[in-house]
Design a protein around this motif. Structure first.
Motif, PDB file in Angstrom:
ATOM      1  N   GLY A   1       0.803  -1.217   0.000  1.00 39.48           N
ATOM      2  CA  GLY A   1       0.000   0.000   0.000  1.00 39.48           C
ATOM      3  C   GLY A   1       0.835   1.265   0.000  1.00 39.48           C
ATOM      4  O   GLY A   1       0.297   2.374   0.047  1.00 39.48           O
ATOM      5  N   LEU A   2       2.150   1.137  -0.047  1.00 44.52           N
ATOM      6  CA  LEU A   2       3.027   2.298  -0.124  1.00 44.52           C
ATOM      7  C   LEU A   2       3.156   2.756  -1.574  1.00 44.52           C
ATOM      8  O   LEU A   2       2.897   2.008  -2.518  1.00 44.52           O
ATOM      9  N   THR A   3       3.577   4.000  -1.766  1.00 42.30           N
ATOM     10  CA  THR A   3       3.780   4.496  -3.121  1.00 42.30           C
ATOM     11  C   THR A   3       4.997   3.830  -3.743  1.00 42.30           C
ATOM     12  O   THR A   3       5.897   3.357  -3.036  1.00 42.30           O
ATOM     13  N   LYS A   4       5.030   3.813  -5.083  1.00 39.35           N
ATOM     14  CA  LYS A   4       6.170   3.213  -5.771  1.00 39.35           C
ATOM     15  C   LYS A   4       7.460   3.941  -5.433  1.00 39.35           C
ATOM     16  O   LYS A   4       8.517   3.322  -5.295  1.00 39.35           O
ATOM     17  N   ALA A   5       7.375   5.270  -5.278  1.00 37.25           N
ATOM     18  CA  ALA A   5       8.567   6.043  -4.942  1.00 37.25           C
ATOM     19  C   ALA A   5       9.099   5.678  -3.561  1.00 37.25           C
ATOM     20  O   ALA A   5      10.313   5.535  -3.368  1.00 37.25           O
ATOM     21  N   THR A   6       8.180   5.515  -2.586  1.00 42.60           N
ATOM     22  CA  THR A   6       8.597   5.142  -1.235  1.00 42.60           C
ATOM     23  C   THR A   6       9.219   3.753  -1.232  1.00 42.60           C
ATOM     24  O   THR A   6      10.267   3.524  -0.620  1.00 42.60           O
ATOM     25  N   VAL A   7       8.579   2.816  -1.925  1.00 44.07           N
ATOM     26  CA  VAL A   7       9.106   1.451  -1.992  1.00 44.07           C
ATOM     27  C   VAL A   7      10.488   1.452  -2.628  1.00 44.07           C
ATOM     28  O   VAL A   7      11.411   0.783  -2.151  1.00 44.07           O
ATOM     29  N   SER A   8      10.662   2.212  -3.697  1.00 46.87           N
ATOM     30  CA  SER A   8      11.956   2.248  -4.376  1.00 46.87           C
ATOM     31  C   SER A   8      13.046   2.796  -3.463  1.00 46.87           C
ATOM     32  O   SER A   8      14.165   2.256  -3.423  1.00 46.87           O
ATOM     33  N   THR A   9      12.729   3.827  -2.687  1.00 48.71           N
ATOM     34  CA  THR A   9      13.695   4.395  -1.748  1.00 48.71           C
ATOM     35  C   THR A   9      14.083   3.378  -0.687  1.00 48.71           C
ATOM     36  O   THR A   9      15.266   3.196  -0.365  1.00 48.71           O
ATOM     37  N   VAL A  10      13.076   2.699  -0.123  1.00 48.62           N
ATOM     38  CA  VAL A  10      13.342   1.704   0.915  1.00 48.62           C
ATOM     39  C   VAL A  10      14.153   0.551   0.347  1.00 48.62           C
ATOM     40  O   VAL A  10      15.143   0.105   0.967  1.00 48.62           O
ATOM     41  N   VAL A  11      13.784   0.071  -0.822  1.00 48.71           N
ATOM     42  CA  VAL A  11      14.498  -1.058  -1.426  1.00 48.71           C
ATOM     43  C   VAL A  11      15.948  -0.691  -1.703  1.00 48.71           C
ATOM     44  O   VAL A  11      16.866  -1.498  -1.474  1.00 48.71           O
TER      45      VAL A  11
END
Length: 391
Positions: A40-50
């Motif tokens: 449920g997170l944004t793609k941008a947030t997921v990309s940063t975390v990954v």
């Protein structure tokens, strides 16, 4: 509400890191887009975390994802095989064991060294054994993310309050060994390992027979430790009040009547392997010794089953290889003493992990801690974002 405050940046980052890493652990081979949909997170947030998780070698990128249909295929991410490993050490009465597991819980190295640990030199022995285990990790080219130590005794806030079979009282292992560990009762670690990697039962009591007897209770897939962490001390349930003295100071405790040393003594066997060979040959002394132990074990376990309404018993430790001969007399004793068996029989199963359960649980607890709070690992190993991004 009075007293509540908005979540700070670190809290949000901690939550997001745990959410993403948990989704990767549950669904290896998922793309960033898939993780965004799952969390449920944004793609941008997921990309940063990954990206942060990859920089810390918690996560590794793989091949493009396998899917049909139009559109660009994303690159899959999975737990890194070269990331931090959990190191488990078990201090038994007559052995030391080590186990190194990766982020998926896969065992990468393990060792058992037999010796009588009822000696003041045990701490030097453990320290040397720990150094050797770390060298094994170095040889594999992987970092140790933490150490879990399993001990046969009562543990409170990392302090071994009482380990009667080792002769310990109020022992601080971190102080004795010069570093910080996750310290817990060996039976509890064994039960957790069985839950994570074993029979897949949601509710059970895992009983392990060594020189002492310990039990870990799992209810609704969670370890029941009691109010002060001392739950599961089945070894010191009185099953023969007029019996011989136990190391704890009482008489006729379960571990005194059905522990490894007593079974071997009654069977006239030197080792568990010798006992199993005698049982396979149908020797009367060996069969009688195990049957007697099963009767005492049934008395102790019936108390647990009646009190906690646990539907299954997992036989671990020394009891695992003895399960074919323990099962029937144990079930008979449980049926005699547990009223609910008339309509809901208690299951008795052999541990899938046997004598290696406790040390594997100790190692696995480190990995579970990293997966539950990767931000803590990130900030303790690389205190700033610049440090992470620069790797």
């Amino acid at each position: 509400m009075i007293g509540t405050r908005p979540a700070g940046q670190h809290t949000v980052r901690q939550h997001n890191a745990a959410l993403v890493l948990g989704a990767i652990a549950d669904g290896p081979g998922t793309s960033r887009a898939g993780l965004a949909a799952a969390t449920g997170l944004t793609k941008a947030t997921v990309s940063t975390v990954v990206d942060r998780l990859i920089a810390a070698d918690l996560v590794a990128e793989g091949e493009p994802e396998q899917r049909s249909g139009p559109g660009r295929r994303g690159t899959v991410v999975s737990l890194s095989p070269t990331g931090p490993h959990g190191l488990g050490i078990e201090i038994g009465v007559d052995y030391l064991a080590s186990c190194l597991v990766d982020l998926t819980g896969t065992v990468r190295a393990q060792e058992v060294r037999y010796a009588d640990n009822r000696t003041p030199r045990v701490f030097q022995r453990v320290s040397a054994f720990l150094r050797k285990a770390r060298k094994q990790a170095d040889a594999l080219g992987v970092p140790v993310g933490g150490v879990g130590i399993a001990v046969p005794g009562l543990v409170e806030s990392g302090l071994v309050r009482l380990a009667p079979n080792l002769g310990w009282r109020d022992v601080d292992l971190a102080d004795r060994l010069g570093e910080t560990f996750t310290v817990a009762n060996e039976a509890n670690f064994a039960a957790l390992a069985e839950l994570w990697h074993g029979s897949a039962l949601p509710d059970f009591v895992h009983v392990s027979g060594e020189i002492g007897i310990g039990a870990g209770i799992v209810l609704d897939r969670a370890l029941f430790e009691g109010v002060r962490g001392a739950g599961g001390e089945i070894g010191h349930l009185p099953v023969a009040p007029d019996g011989p003295p136990c190391s704890c100071g009482a008489n006729g405790c379960l571990e005194r009547m059905a522990g490894q040393e007593e079974i071997l003594r009654l069977a006239g066997a030197k080792t568990v392997d010798d006992l199993v060979s005698a049982l396979e040959s149908g020797e009367d002394a060996a069969t009688a010794a195990v049957t007697t132990a099963a009767g005492h074990l049934g008395v102790g376990l019936s108390t647990v089953v009646n009190l906690m309404d646990v539907p299954a018993v997992v036989l671990g430790g020394t009891y695992a290889p003895l399960e074919p001969w323990l099962r029937e007399p144990l079930l008979a004793e449980l049926e005699r003493r547990v009223p609910s068996t008339a309509w809901s029989p208690v299951r008795v199963v052999r541990s899938a992990l046997g004598t290696g359960a406790a040390v594997r649980g100790a190692a696995g607890s480190v990995i579970r801690g990293i997966l539950a709070d990767p931000e803590h690992y990130l900030t303790t190993h690389w205190p700033s974002d610049q440090d992470v991004q620069g790797r």
